[in-house]
Design a protein around this motif. Structure first.
Motif, PDB file in Angstrom:
ATOM      1  N   ALA A 136       0.902  -1.246  -0.042  1.00  0.00           N
ATOM      2  CA  ALA A 136       0.026  -0.064   0.029  1.00  0.00           C
ATOM      3  C   ALA A 136       0.764   1.294  -0.024  1.00  0.00           C
ATOM      4  CB  ALA A 136      -0.818  -0.080   1.252  1.00  0.00           C
ATOM      5  N   GLN A 137       2.086   1.201   0.669  1.00  0.00           N
ATOM      6  CA  GLN A 137       2.740   2.511   0.851  1.00  0.00           C
ATOM      7  C   GLN A 137       3.384   2.484  -0.438  1.00  0.00           C
ATOM      8  OE1 GLN A 137       2.666   4.585   3.233  1.00  0.00           O
ATOM      9  NE2 GLN A 137       1.187   3.307   4.043  1.00  0.00           N
ATOM     10  N   LEU A 138       3.996   1.547  -1.204  1.00  0.00           N
ATOM     11  CA  LEU A 138       4.563   1.757  -2.674  1.00  0.00           C
ATOM     12  C   LEU A 138       3.455   2.275  -3.486  1.00  0.00           C
ATOM     13  CD1 LEU A 138       6.212  -1.965  -2.722  1.00  0.00           C
ATOM     14  CD2 LEU A 138       7.355   0.414  -2.575  1.00  0.00           C
ATOM     15  N   ARG A 139       2.197   1.966  -3.433  1.00  0.00           N
ATOM     16  CA  ARG A 139       1.291   2.514  -4.361  1.00  0.00           C
ATOM     17  C   ARG A 139       1.176   3.764  -4.040  1.00  0.00           C
ATOM     18  NH1 ARG A 139      -0.984  -2.583  -3.470  1.00  0.00           N
ATOM     19  NH2 ARG A 139      -1.485  -3.643  -5.797  1.00  0.00           N
ATOM     20  N   ARG A 140       1.130   4.309  -2.576  1.00  0.00           N
ATOM     21  CA  ARG A 140       1.317   5.786  -2.226  1.00  0.00           C
ATOM     22  C   ARG A 140       2.338   6.432  -2.856  1.00  0.00           C
ATOM     23  NH1 ARG A 140       0.780   7.489   4.210  1.00  0.00           N
ATOM     24  NH2 ARG A 140       0.525   9.666   3.985  1.00  0.00           N
ATOM     25  N   LEU A 141       3.601   6.038  -2.795  1.00  0.00           N
ATOM     26  CA  LEU A 141       4.625   6.436  -3.196  1.00  0.00           C
ATOM     27  C   LEU A 141       4.730   6.651  -5.037  1.00  0.00           C
ATOM     28  CD1 LEU A 141       7.490   5.315  -0.822  1.00  0.00           C
ATOM     29  CD2 LEU A 141       6.452   7.469  -0.917  1.00  0.00           C
ATOM     30  N   HIS A 142       3.440   6.146  -5.355  1.00  0.00           N
ATOM     31  CA  HIS A 142       3.413   6.126  -6.958  1.00  0.00           C
ATOM     32  C   HIS A 142       4.592   5.024  -7.649  1.00  0.00           C
ATOM     33  CE1 HIS A 142       0.248   9.052  -6.601  1.00  0.00           C
ATOM     34  NE2 HIS A 142       1.127   9.838  -5.934  1.00  0.00           N
ATOM     35  N   ALA A 143       4.765   4.147  -6.932  1.00  0.00           N
ATOM     36  CA  ALA A 143       5.642   3.133  -7.716  1.00  0.00           C
ATOM     37  C   ALA A 143       4.924   2.608  -8.838  1.00  0.00           C
ATOM     38  CB  ALA A 143       6.104   2.135  -6.506  1.00  0.00           C
ATOM     39  N   PRO A 144       5.784   2.019  -9.859  1.00  0.00           N
ATOM     40  CA  PRO A 144       5.031   1.740 -11.112  1.00  0.00           C
ATOM     41  C   PRO A 144       4.293   0.390 -10.809  1.00  0.00           C
ATOM     42  CG  PRO A 144       7.370   2.122 -11.540  1.00  0.00           C
ATOM     43  CD  PRO A 144       7.199   2.483 -10.094  1.00  0.00           C
ATOM     44  N   MET A 145       3.157   0.404 -11.130  1.00  0.00           N
ATOM     45  CA  MET A 145       2.180  -0.699 -10.914  1.00  0.00           C
ATOM     46  C   MET A 145       2.721  -1.924 -11.214  1.00  0.00           C
ATOM     47  SD  MET A 145      -0.337   0.205  -9.124  1.00  0.00           S
ATOM     48  CE  MET A 145      -1.329   1.763  -8.472  1.00  0.00           C
ATOM     49  N   VAL A 146       3.379  -2.179 -12.320  1.00  0.00           N
ATOM     50  CA  VAL A 146       3.861  -3.321 -12.687  1.00  0.00           C
ATOM     51  C   VAL A 146       4.732  -3.796 -11.832  1.00  0.00           C
ATOM     52  CG1 VAL A 146       5.313  -4.437 -14.586  1.00  0.00           C
ATOM     53  CG2 VAL A 146       3.487  -2.878 -15.259  1.00  0.00           C
ATOM     54  N   PHE A 147       5.600  -3.031 -11.293  1.00  0.00           N
ATOM     55  CA  PHE A 147       6.690  -3.267 -10.079  1.00  0.00           C
ATOM     56  C   PHE A 147       5.850  -3.790  -8.934  1.00  0.00           C
ATOM     57  CE2 PHE A 147       8.633  -2.077  -6.130  1.00  0.00           C
ATOM     58  CZ  PHE A 147       9.866  -2.907  -6.589  1.00  0.00           C
ATOM     59  N   VAL A 148       4.803  -3.196  -8.611  1.00  0.00           N
ATOM     60  CA  VAL A 148       4.038  -3.624  -7.449  1.00  0.00           C
ATOM     61  C   VAL A 148       3.364  -4.795  -7.669  1.00  0.00           C
ATOM     62  CG1 VAL A 148       2.391  -2.980  -5.719  1.00  0.00           C
ATOM     63  CG2 VAL A 148       3.815  -1.308  -6.606  1.00  0.00           C
ATOM     64  N   MET A 149       3.041  -5.018  -8.761  1.00  0.00           N
ATOM     65  CA  MET A 149       2.133  -6.294  -9.152  1.00  0.00           C
ATOM     66  C   MET A 149       3.209  -7.545  -8.893  1.00  0.00           C
ATOM     67  SD  MET A 149       0.399  -7.562 -12.726  1.00  0.00           S
ATOM     68  CE  MET A 149       2.125  -7.767 -13.328  1.00  0.00           C
ATOM     69  N   ILE A 150       4.299  -7.362  -9.669  1.00  0.00           N
ATOM     70  CA  ILE A 150       5.327  -8.281  -9.815  1.00  0.00           C
ATOM     71  C   ILE A 150       5.913  -8.755  -8.200  1.00  0.00           C
ATOM     72  CG2 ILE A 150       7.429  -9.067 -10.464  1.00  0.00           C
ATOM     73  CD1 ILE A 150       7.180  -7.559 -12.948  1.00  0.00           C
ATOM     74  N   PHE A 151       6.051  -7.800  -7.471  1.00  0.00           N
ATOM     75  CA  PHE A 151       6.595  -7.951  -6.150  1.00  0.00           C
ATOM     76  C   PHE A 151       5.515  -8.531  -5.506  1.00  0.00           C
ATOM     77  CE2 PHE A 151       6.895  -6.022  -1.930  1.00  0.00           C
ATOM     78  CZ  PHE A 151       8.039  -6.617  -1.418  1.00  0.00           C
ATOM     79  N   GLU A 152       4.047  -8.142  -5.387  1.00  0.00           N
ATOM     80  CA  GLU A 152       3.212  -8.572  -4.452  1.00  0.00           C
ATOM     81  C   GLU A 152       2.902 -10.246  -4.933  1.00  0.00           C
ATOM     82  OE1 GLU A 152      -0.739  -6.441  -3.162  1.00  0.00           O
ATOM     83  OE2 GLU A 152      -0.661  -6.673  -5.322  1.00  0.00           O
ATOM     84  N   THR A 153       2.897 -10.283  -6.286  1.00  0.00           N
ATOM     85  CA  THR A 153       2.322 -11.710  -6.507  1.00  0.00           C
ATOM     86  C   THR A 153       3.632 -12.843  -6.403  1.00  0.00           C
ATOM     87  OG1 THR A 153       2.936 -11.250  -9.128  1.00  0.00           O
ATOM     88  CG2 THR A 153       0.701 -11.167  -8.334  1.00  0.00           C
ATOM     89  N   THR A 154       4.984 -12.253  -6.616  1.00  0.00           N
ATOM     90  CA  THR A 154       5.923 -13.152  -6.507  1.00  0.00           C
ATOM     91  C   THR A 154       5.909 -13.627  -5.017  1.00  0.00           C
ATOM     92  OG1 THR A 154       7.069 -12.202  -8.284  1.00  0.00           O
ATOM     93  CG2 THR A 154       8.360 -13.451  -6.694  1.00  0.00           C
ATOM     94  N   PHE A 155       5.770 -12.537  -4.302  1.00  0.00           N
ATOM     95  CA  PHE A 155       5.960 -12.845  -2.498  1.00  0.00           C
ATOM     96  C   PHE A 155       5.072 -13.739  -2.248  1.00  0.00           C
ATOM     97  CE2 PHE A 155       5.180 -12.169   1.858  1.00  0.00           C
ATOM     98  CZ  PHE A 155       6.458 -12.123   2.274  1.00  0.00           C
ATOM     99  N   ARG A 156       3.604 -13.684  -2.810  1.00  0.00           N
ATOM    100  CA  ARG A 156       2.477 -14.601  -2.173  1.00  0.00           C
ATOM    101  C   ARG A 156       2.554 -15.821  -2.980  1.00  0.00           C
ATOM    102  NH1 ARG A 156       0.891 -12.580   2.421  1.00  0.00           N
ATOM    103  NH2 ARG A 156       0.095 -10.783   2.409  1.00  0.00           N
ATOM    104  N   TYR A 157       3.191 -15.752  -4.199  1.00  0.00           N
ATOM    105  CA  TYR A 157       2.933 -17.186  -5.044  1.00  0.00           C
ATOM    106  C   TYR A 157       4.041 -18.235  -4.445  1.00  0.00           C
ATOM    107  CZ  TYR A 157       2.282 -20.554  -8.560  1.00  0.00           C
ATOM    108  OH  TYR A 157       1.828 -21.707  -9.366  1.00  0.00           O
ATOM    109  N   ILE A 158       5.515 -17.562  -3.982  1.00  0.00           N
ATOM    110  CA  ILE A 158       6.405 -18.338  -3.561  1.00  0.00           C
ATOM    111  C   ILE A 158       5.918 -19.472  -2.723  1.00  0.00           C
ATOM    112  CG2 ILE A 158       8.399 -18.450  -2.151  1.00  0.00           C
ATOM    113  CD1 ILE A 158       9.387 -15.988  -3.632  1.00  0.00           C
ATOM    114  N   SER A 159       4.987 -18.885  -1.482  1.00  0.00           N
ATOM    115  CA  SER A 159       4.656 -19.734  -0.523  1.00  0.00           C
ATOM    116  C   SER A 159       3.595 -20.979  -1.036  1.00  0.00           C
ATOM    117  CB  SER A 159       3.832 -19.055   0.568  1.00  0.00           C
ATOM    118  OG  SER A 159       2.657 -18.321   0.171  1.00  0.00           O
ATOM    119  N   VAL A 160       2.842 -20.452  -2.061  1.00  0.00           N
ATOM    120  CA  VAL A 160       1.821 -21.393  -2.718  1.00  0.00           C
ATOM    121  C   VAL A 160       2.663 -22.360  -3.583  1.00  0.00           C
ATOM    122  CG1 VAL A 160       0.109 -21.563  -4.459  1.00  0.00           C
ATOM    123  CG2 VAL A 160       0.006 -19.729  -2.809  1.00  0.00           C
TER     124      VAL A 160
END
Length: 258
Positions: A144-168
């Motif tokens: 949420a803070q990365l989005r608040r800092l206007h980080a590129p959405m593609v970067f946030v998406m990759i970071f978010e899905t990678t972190f979550r999907y590793i455990s899966v």
């Protein structure tokens, strides 16, 4: 197979640490994110022979781990994962750059060895800063803070899905390894002749699981454009904590004491 179980446990243990109630955990996520970014940027900006100037930055991981009550052994095991890559990059310097930098007790230290030590220290400080950030900040608040800092959405998406999907993916591998162990007479390790089939089935199951996870996320309103989150106000303690990290780090970077 036991290694897979250990990796799943370590991943969950690191994420579970973010639910702590220490003073560091209660800080605003933006404060911790900016502090980690500042430390990483300043550490990376040092030259390859600035080991002595980098050494005082050890205050950051040790102080933060003590205040956040983080287990040093767990974080150190994560740091060691990056060690082979840094050794591979730094050993060439130690071999090729043999000019003497200084001597200690009759032992000559070359510029290559000094460069190798600096690379390893940089790796340790940067990885520890990132691990402390993840271990003290819930993941949804961090994104949420990365989005608040206007980080590129593609970067946030990759970071978010990678972190979550590793455990899966690790959970799928663990369930397959358990099934293999039960069907192969309790063999402790996966045989080489079965490695290709195991990897292929893991890929298929992982792809199918990813489709189900994505469908579940979409059903719950997941969107890359806007994800509503409750905003926390920055308090005075957050500003003080940010200054307590950034000011000494800037001072150590731009002021030479020796």
């Amino acid at each position: 197979m036991s290694d897979i179980s250990a990796r799943v446990h370590e991943l969950r243990s690191l994420e579970n640490l973010s639910a702590g109630q220490t003073a560091v955990h209660r800080l605003h996520p933006l404060t911790k994110l900016l502090s980690a970014i500042a430390v990483i940027v300043l550490v990376v900006s040092f030259g390859r022979y600035d080991f002595s100037r980098l050494a005082p930055y050890m205050f950051y991981p040790f102080v933060m781990m003590a205040l956040a009550e983080l287990p040093y052994k767990l974080l150190l095991s994560r740091v060691l994962i990056a060690l082979p890559f840094c050794l591979f990059a730094g050993l060439s310097n130690a071999v090729l750059d043999r000019a003497a930098a200084f001597s200690i007790g009759g032992f000559s230290v070359s510029f290559g060895m000094l460069s190798l030590a600096t690379i390893l220290l940089k790796m340790y400080l940067c990885v520890m800063a990132a691990l402390i950030l993840v271990a003290t900040t819930p993941f949804f608040e961090l994104t949420a803070q990365l989005r608040r800092l206007h980080a590129p959405m593609v970067f946030v998406m990759i970071f978010e899905t990678t972190f979550r999907y590793i455990s899966v993916l690790l959970e799928e591998a663990h369930s397959m390894a358990t099934a293999y162990k039960l069907r192969s007479g309790n063999k402790k390790a996966l045989e080489m002749r079965h490695m290709g089939s195991f990897a292929g089935h893991l890929f298929i199951r992982g792809f199918d699981r990813a489709e189900r996870v994505h469908a579940a996320m979409r059903c719950r309103g997941y969107s890359l454009v806007h994800i509503p989150t409750a905003r926390r106000r920055l308090l005075r303690r957050d500003a003080i904590a940010l200054a307590a990290v950034c000011l000494p780090s800037l001072l150590l970077r731009f002021v030479t004491f020796w």
